[in-house]
Structure formats: structure tokens, C-alpha cells
Write an enzyme that holds these catalytic residues in place. Structure first.
Site, PDB file in Angstrom:
ATOM      1  N   ASP A 119       0.893  -1.158  -0.175  1.00  9.61           N
ATOM      2  CA  ASP A 119       0.057  -0.055   0.118  1.00  9.61           C
ATOM      3  C   ASP A 119       1.081   1.149   0.112  1.00  9.61           C
ATOM      4  O   ASP A 119       1.762   1.290   0.819  1.00  9.61           O
ATOM      5  CB  ASP A 119      -0.820   0.253   1.409  1.00  9.61           C
ATOM      6  CG  ASP A 119      -1.868  -1.359   1.266  1.00  9.61           C
ATOM      7  OD1 ASP A 119      -2.310  -1.585   2.395  1.00  9.61           O
ATOM      8  OD2 ASP A 119      -2.299  -1.663   0.187  1.00  9.61           O
ATOM      9  N   ASP A 177     -13.373  -3.333  -1.268  1.00  6.22           N
ATOM     10  CA  ASP A 177     -12.950  -2.739   0.118  1.00  6.22           C
ATOM     11  C   ASP A 177     -14.344  -2.978   1.033  1.00  6.22           C
ATOM     12  O   ASP A 177     -14.943  -2.042   1.205  1.00  6.22           O
ATOM     13  CB  ASP A 177     -12.574  -1.469   0.089  1.00  6.22           C
ATOM     14  CG  ASP A 177     -11.223  -1.520  -0.533  1.00  6.22           C
ATOM     15  OD1 ASP A 177     -11.219  -0.271  -1.489  1.00  6.22           O
ATOM     16  OD2 ASP A 177     -10.356  -2.166  -0.422  1.00  6.22           O
TER      17      ASP A 177
HETATM   18  O1  1PR Z   1     -10.282   3.163  -5.061  1.00  4.97           O
HETATM   19  O2  1PR Z   1      -9.536   2.542  -7.629  1.00  4.97           O
HETATM   20  O3  1PR Z   1      -8.588   4.620  -6.391  1.00  4.97           O
HETATM   21  O4  1PR Z   1      -8.205   2.114  -5.497  1.00  4.97           O
HETATM   22  C1  1PR Z   1      -7.426   2.502  -4.094  1.00  4.97           C
HETATM   23  C2  1PR Z   1      -6.847   1.167  -3.685  1.00  4.97           C
HETATM   24  O5  1PR Z   1      -6.191   1.238  -2.535  1.00  4.97           O
HETATM   25  C3  1PR Z   1      -8.007   0.193  -3.469  1.00  4.97           C
HETATM   26  O6  1PR Z   1      -7.508  -0.926  -3.970  1.00  4.97           O
HETATM   27  C4  1PR Z   1      -7.960  -0.037  -1.912  1.00  4.97           C
HETATM   28  O7  1PR Z   1      -8.057  -1.218  -1.543  1.00  4.97           O
HETATM   29  C5  1PR Z   1      -6.550   0.705  -1.411  1.00  4.97           C
HETATM   30  N1  1PR Z   1      -6.827   1.433  -0.184  1.00  4.97           N
HETATM   31  C6  1PR Z   1      -7.348   2.698  -0.083  1.00  4.97           C
HETATM   32  N2  1PR Z   1      -7.108   3.131   1.136  1.00  4.97           N
HETATM   33  C7  1PR Z   1      -6.510   2.066   1.842  1.00  4.97           C
HETATM   34  C8  1PR Z   1      -6.067   2.325   3.186  1.00  4.97           C
HETATM   35  O8  1PR Z   1      -5.460   1.228   3.627  1.00  4.97           O
HETATM   36  N3  1PR Z   1      -6.207   3.265   3.852  1.00  4.97           N
HETATM   37  N4  1PR Z   1      -5.414  -0.231   1.276  1.00  4.97           N
HETATM   38  C9  1PR Z   1      -6.087   1.128   0.894  1.00  4.97           C
HETATM   39  C10 1PR Z   1      -6.065  -1.231   0.917  1.00  4.97           C
HETATM   40  C11 1PR Z   1      -6.024  -3.376   1.590  1.00  4.97           C
HETATM   41  C12 1PR Z   1      -5.021  -4.324   1.336  1.00  4.97           C
HETATM   42  C13 1PR Z   1      -3.981  -4.865   2.191  1.00  4.97           C
HETATM   43  C14 1PR Z   1      -4.595  -6.022   2.857  1.00  4.97           C
HETATM   44  C15 1PR Z   1      -3.526  -6.915   3.681  1.00  4.97           C
HETATM   45  N5  1PR Z   1      -5.227  -2.484   1.582  1.00  4.97           N
HETATM   46  O9  1PR Z   1      -4.477  -4.010   0.290  1.00  4.97           O
HETATM   47  O10 1PR Z   1      -2.804  -5.016   1.680  1.00  4.97           O
HETATM   48  O11 1PR Z   1      -5.565  -5.677   3.800  1.00  4.97           O
HETATM   49  O12 1PR Z   1      -3.236  -6.442   4.712  1.00  4.97           O
HETATM   50  P1  1PR Z   1      -2.582  -7.306   5.758  1.00  4.97           P
HETATM   51  O13 1PR Z   1      -2.051  -8.367   5.251  1.00  4.97           O
HETATM   52  O14 1PR Z   1      -1.869  -6.273   6.626  1.00  4.97           O
HETATM   53  O15 1PR Z   1      -3.793  -7.297   6.721  1.00  4.97           O
HETATM   54  P2  1PR Z   1      -9.152   3.239  -6.030  1.00  4.97           P
END
Ligand code: 1PR
Length: 525
Positions: free
Chosen positions: A224, A379
Site C-alpha cells: 500500500d 473494500d
Molecule cells: O479506489 O481505485 O482509487 O483504489 C485505491 C486502492 O487502494 C484500493 O485497491 C484500496 O483497496 C486501496 N486502499 C485505499 N485506502 C487504503 C487504506 O489502507 N487506507 N488499502 C487501501 C487497502 C488493503 C490491502 C491490504 C490487505 C492486507 N489495503 O491491500 O494490503 O488488507 O493487509 P494485511 O495483510 O496487513 O492485513 P481506487
């Protein structure tokens, strides 16, 4: 000098990087004369058979290609570069192929997920020097929904098993072509390309020839990425999507360095999520383009990039289409793109009108680059209800009771990184996105993100049972057993983690070592 035929396909940069990693120079075809004068020609193709053949005709490449292929000079085709050699394809029955190899191209009609995405083995049918130095049981990276059916078995070099045994590479005199992507298959892939480019004399015997191959479960590392308050691009990690600690954005390292580390540690794929992608940069300044270009130079496993893929206008009002943003990512070394927020808005629109317009980012990118290149990043978060009646969403009975003992819940989709809940559930979202042409689901879970408490098995099963395309389980991994649990309690093809890898709590190698004798896994160390 290697000549590379670039008709606008996605993965050209990856092939150039692989050939340069072997120490060779690449000349990209600019006109028909470059094909006619080539010493060795590589033809990488990803996407749609119909649009490929139309572009080849439009650029006047068809006759020079046929001339070259009949000239006896070395040729290496990859994926669609293999399909192009045949007479016809079910993907675009109206278009003729080059007709160099008699036979056609068929769509998988099987009980397993399609596209066939991941690491699978080769049943070697004919000795060939391109396998020199391999053991014979290595796995290679496949990403396709169609496969070739040669009329003559004598051109079949290898087959691969995926519910059916299909031809995964051919050789006819000077012509070699593979369904899998050597440029994205780690060291064995680079060696195979090297054997084509720097041929040794005779084929050497292989120590471990496989009789039937199996698709491996994929272990994916997710980064991320966002800029911190000092403006540096860092890998961060949220706890239920909250990436701040004492007010600062958590900084867990540099994107390119971490990606290279995970490649060396045996990650099967690497995903970059630009988590503030919904902010409107001019296309050329999108920070992730440089990260992709640098990473794809040294990382030869598939790269997925997500964040901000949608039609938008930058602060000067300049408009960009999602297809342009995706094209920039593919040209920078991405193999797949992932769409998050925009997919939710598209699905809501489809549910309202019931019409497929062909204009959505999912349809547009899938049409040009193929369904297998379009991932939907979901999400969702749990919404507990006391009864399944009158909820108007896909409700499940859950063993994880709600705050007031509720036994039912639905999964509400969110946009803008979990900041905004929408009136649509995850199961409905993935079904609509598959219909619109998506090829894979990245199934995150806000409740589980960063908790190390394991994947949300109930969510994973609900979504996996609702689609025929592959699903990646994501969010919550805390130990090696969590991977075994999600692969044995659900039918998902892949499992992704972030925090445990960034914080070096559980190395990728440990996950693979634990799963090795229990499940089909790609072993690199
Ligand atoms: O909405 O098309 O602009 O895409 C934004 C992208 O960024 C989406 O894929 C969304 O999942 C991701 N995203 C947005 N905000 C966050 C955040 O964390 N604040 N991260 C985010 C998403 C989820 C996973 C993470 C797993 C594993 N993170 O990608 O890596 O939950 O984590 P873990 O193993 O530590 O539990 P758009």
C-alpha cells in the site's frame, strides 16, 4: 540484436527488461522493414485476438511477418504471439490468424476458474534446447482464457494441465512460441529466453520431467503506497485502513526496494496499491509510473497496480480516460491493473439501468487488454443485521456474532479507501464486475485489515461462490496457518498479505515452507 514486435500490447516493457537482463540489446519494430531485416524476432502479445490482428493489419505487419516466419530465422512468440500463428480464434471468429501453424484457438470450457491465472508446470513432449539448464519441474506464469489446438501433434513442445490438458508451447523448425510468459516466470523464464537468444547446440536431458502439471496456490505481497507528510512515496500499512500512527503516515519502507526483496523471497506476484489514487495528478506525474518502471527492471514476476484508475480531470481541467491511465501503467511494466472505487460506481449505475454501455473503465480496459488484465479491488466492511429479511442485500448467517449477538450480516462496499460506505454489497458488486469483463477479484476486508487475526473465511466463501473468475483473499493474515486455513476452507486461488511481510513477522519463504508438502506451491528456494 533482438527485434521486438510491439503492436501496442501490455507487456512489452517486461519483455524488453527480461532481454536486457540477459545482456542483449533490443530494437523495437517501427515499420514493416524492421520485421523483414530482423535477425531474431520476439512477438509478445497480451489482450484480445481480434484487436491484435486488426492492429497488425493496420500497421502493415501481416505480410512481412508471414515472410519472416517462412524465412527460417528464429522466432519466439508469447501468449497472443502464439495464438497469432494459428488459423482462427474463438475469441474473434471474424478475424483470420497468420495461418502458419494449422489449427485454432479455443476458450476454456471447464469447471475451474477462467482465466487460467498463475504458476503451472510443463509436461515436456519434445526435447528442445530452450529447456537447457532447467530441471523440468519448474513452474511458469500463465494468464489466459484461450488456448491453441494444433492439428499436428508433432509441433507440440509442452502441454499443461488445467482441468484439460492443453498445448502450452509449440516448436516448428525456427518457430518457438509459448502460452506462458517467460518474462514473468522468474529465473526459469529468464533462462528459457536466454536459451532462445543464445542457443547452445544440442538439447540436454532434463532431470525431473513432469507427467501432469498442477496450478500452484499463489502467495501475493501487497504494498500500500502513498506519499507521507514530507512528500516521500512510502509503503504504509493501515489497521482497518487507518495508516496513521501518532498522526504520522506509517512508513514501512521504499516501494521499489521492498518489491525487489519480496521477489527474491519468492513472492508469486506483487501488488502496488496507490491508496490516495483518488487525488487527481496529471497523468505524466502519477508517482507510481516511476515505481513500476524501476521495479519491472529487476522483478520478473507479475506486477499489479491499483489506485486512481478512472476517467478524471486534473487540476488544470485536462481530461484523462481510465483506458489512458491503464495504458500508461501497462507501458510502465504492469501486467494487471486493479480498479477500486470506480468499480463500485459502475456497478451501481449498471444496477440502476441494467444496461452495459461499453464505456465503463472495466469494459474499455478488458476489451483492449483482455479480461485477465482487469482486477477489481473490493473494500467491504461487515454490517450486522438481526434478521436476513428486508435487507435488500446479500446476507450471510455468520458464526462471528455481532455486537448485540446478531447472527446475520452483509458486506457493504466502500469507496475512497474505506472513507465512504455505499448501498451495494460485495457479492452483488463482484457478479456485476465479472459480467462487465473483469478477470479477477482482489477481495480485501476492512474489518480484518492489519489485525493478524486471519482472513474473513465467510466473506471469501460468499464471494468465491458467486463468481467463476479467480479470487485473491486479502486482509488479516497473521501466521502461516492462516494461509493454510484460507486455502483449505475456501476455493480461492491466491492469498495476499502486507503487514506481516513489511514488519518481517512472517517471511514469504516461511509461508511457502509450511504449505509445501500440504498444497501445490511454487517453490523457489
Ligand atoms: O479506489 O481505485 O482509487 O483504489 C485505491 C486502492 O487502494 C484500493 O485497491 C484500496 O483497496 C486501496 N486502499 C485505499 N485506502 C487504503 C487504506 O489502507 N487506507 N488499502 C487501501 C487497502 C488493503 C490491502 C491490504 C490487505 C492486507 N489495503 O491491500 O494490503 O488488507 O493487509 P494485511 O495483510 O496487513 O492485513 P481506487
Amino acid at each position: 540484436m533482438i527485434t521486438l514486435l510491439d503492436y501496442g500490447a501490455g507487456n512489452v516493457r517486461s519483455v524488453i527488461n527480461a532481454v536486457e537482463a540477459i545482456g542483449e540489446k533490443v530494437n523495437v519494430v517501427a515499420g514493416p522493414e524492421d520485421i523483414l531485416s530482423a535477425e531474431k524476432l520476439i512477438f509478445p502479445g497480451v489482450g484480445n485476438f481480434g484487436s491484435m490482428m486488426r492492429i497488425l493489419h493496420h500497421k502493415g505487419f501481416v505480410e512481412p511477418l508471414k515472410f519472416y516466419l517462412r524465412s527460417g530465422r528464429p522466432f519466439f512468440g508469447i501468449c497472443l504471439g502464439l495464438h497469432a500463428l494459428f488459423d482462427k480464434s474463438e475469441e474473434a471468429p471474424e478475424m483470420d490468424g497468420l495461418g502458419i501453424i494449422p489449427g485454432g484457438v479455443k476458450k476454456f470450457d471447464i469447471d475451474l476458474s477462467v482465466p487460467h491465472i498463475g504458476w503451472n508446470g510443463l509436461n515436456i513432449k519434445t526435447a528442445s534446447r530452450i529447456f537447457n539448464g532447467l530441471r523440468g519441474d519448474e513452474k511458469f506464469y500463465f494468464v489466459h482464457s484461450f488456448y491453441v489446438e494444433p492439428e499436428n501433434d508433432n509441433v507440440v513442445l509442452t502441454t499443461t494441465d488445467y482441468d484439460v490438458e492443453f498445448t502450452s508451447s509449440i516448436q516448428q523448425e525456427n518457430i518457438i512460441a509459448t502460452q506462458f510468459h517467460p518474462e514473468k516466470s522468474g529465473d526459469p523464464g529468464i533462462l528459457l529466453l536466454k536459451n532462445f537468444i543464445q542457443p547452445s547446440h544440442e538439447p540436454t536431458a532434463l532431470s525431473r520431467v513432469s507427467r501432469n502439471s498442477r496450478l500452484a496456490k499463489r502467495i501475493i505481497a501487497c504494498l500500500d503506497v502513498r506519499s507521507n507528510d514530507q512528500g516521500d512515496l512510502v509503503v504504509t500499512k493501515g489497521d482497518q485502513y487507518d495508516v496513521r500512527e501518532n498522526g504520522n503516515v506509517r512508513n514501512l519502507g521504499k516501494p521499489v526496494e521492498l518489491a525487489e526483496r519480496y521477489y527474491k523471497e519468492g513472492a508469486d506476484e506483487i501488488t502496488f496499491l496507490n491508496i490516495t489514487g483518488f487525488r487527481d495528478f496529471p497523468l505524466k506525474d502519477i508517482p507510481m509510473l516511476a515505481v513500476l518502471k524501476q521495479t519491472s527492471k529487476h522483478v520478473f514476476v507479475p506486477l499489479t497496480i491499483g489506485g486512481g484508475i478512472r476517467d478524471y480531470a486534473d487540476k488544470d481541467g485536462k481530461k484523462y480516460t481510465a483506458l489512458e491511465v491503464a495504458a500508461a501503467y501497462f507501458r510502465s511494466g504492469a501486467d494487471k491493473i486493479s480498479i477500486g472505487s470506480d468499480a463500485v460506481l459502475i456497478a451501481e449505475e449498471y444496477i440502476k439501468t441494467g444496461r452495459m454501455t461499453g464505456k465503463s473503465s472495466i469494459e474499455q480496459i478488458s476489451e483492449v487488454y483482455g479480461a485477465q488484465a482487469v482486477v477489481i479491488s473490493v473494500d467491504p466492511k461487515r454490517v450486522y443485521v438481526s434478521s436476513p429479511d428486508n435487507v435488500g442485500h446479500h446476507v450471510i448467517k455468520t458464526d462471528i456474532k455481532g455486537p448485540n449477538g446478531e447472527e446475520f450480516c452483509w458486506y457493504q462496499c466502500t469507496v475512497k479507501g474505506g472513507r465512504e460506505g455505499r448501498d451495494i454489497d460485495a457479492v452483488t458488486l463482484v457478479q456485476v464486475c465479472e459480467k462487465l469483463g473483469a478477470g479477477e477479484i482482489l477481495l480485501n476486508c476492512i474489518d480484518k485489515d492489519g489485525t493478524n487475526s486471519g482472513f474473513d473465511i465467510e466473506l471469501v466463501n460468499a464471494v468465491k461462490d458467486a463468481v467463476t473468475i479467480p479470487v485473491i483473499a486479502s486482509s488479516g493474515a497473521g501466521c502461516v496457518e492462516h494461509f493454510y486455513e484460507v486455502f483449505t476452507k475456501t476455493k480461492v486461488e491466491s492469498a495476499l498479505a502486507a503487514g506481516i511481510f513489511h514488519r518481517k513477522e512472517v517471511p514469504i519463504a516461511a509461508v511457502k515452507a509450511y504449505l509445501k508438502d500440504k498444497l501445490e506451491i511454487r517453490v523457489t528456494q
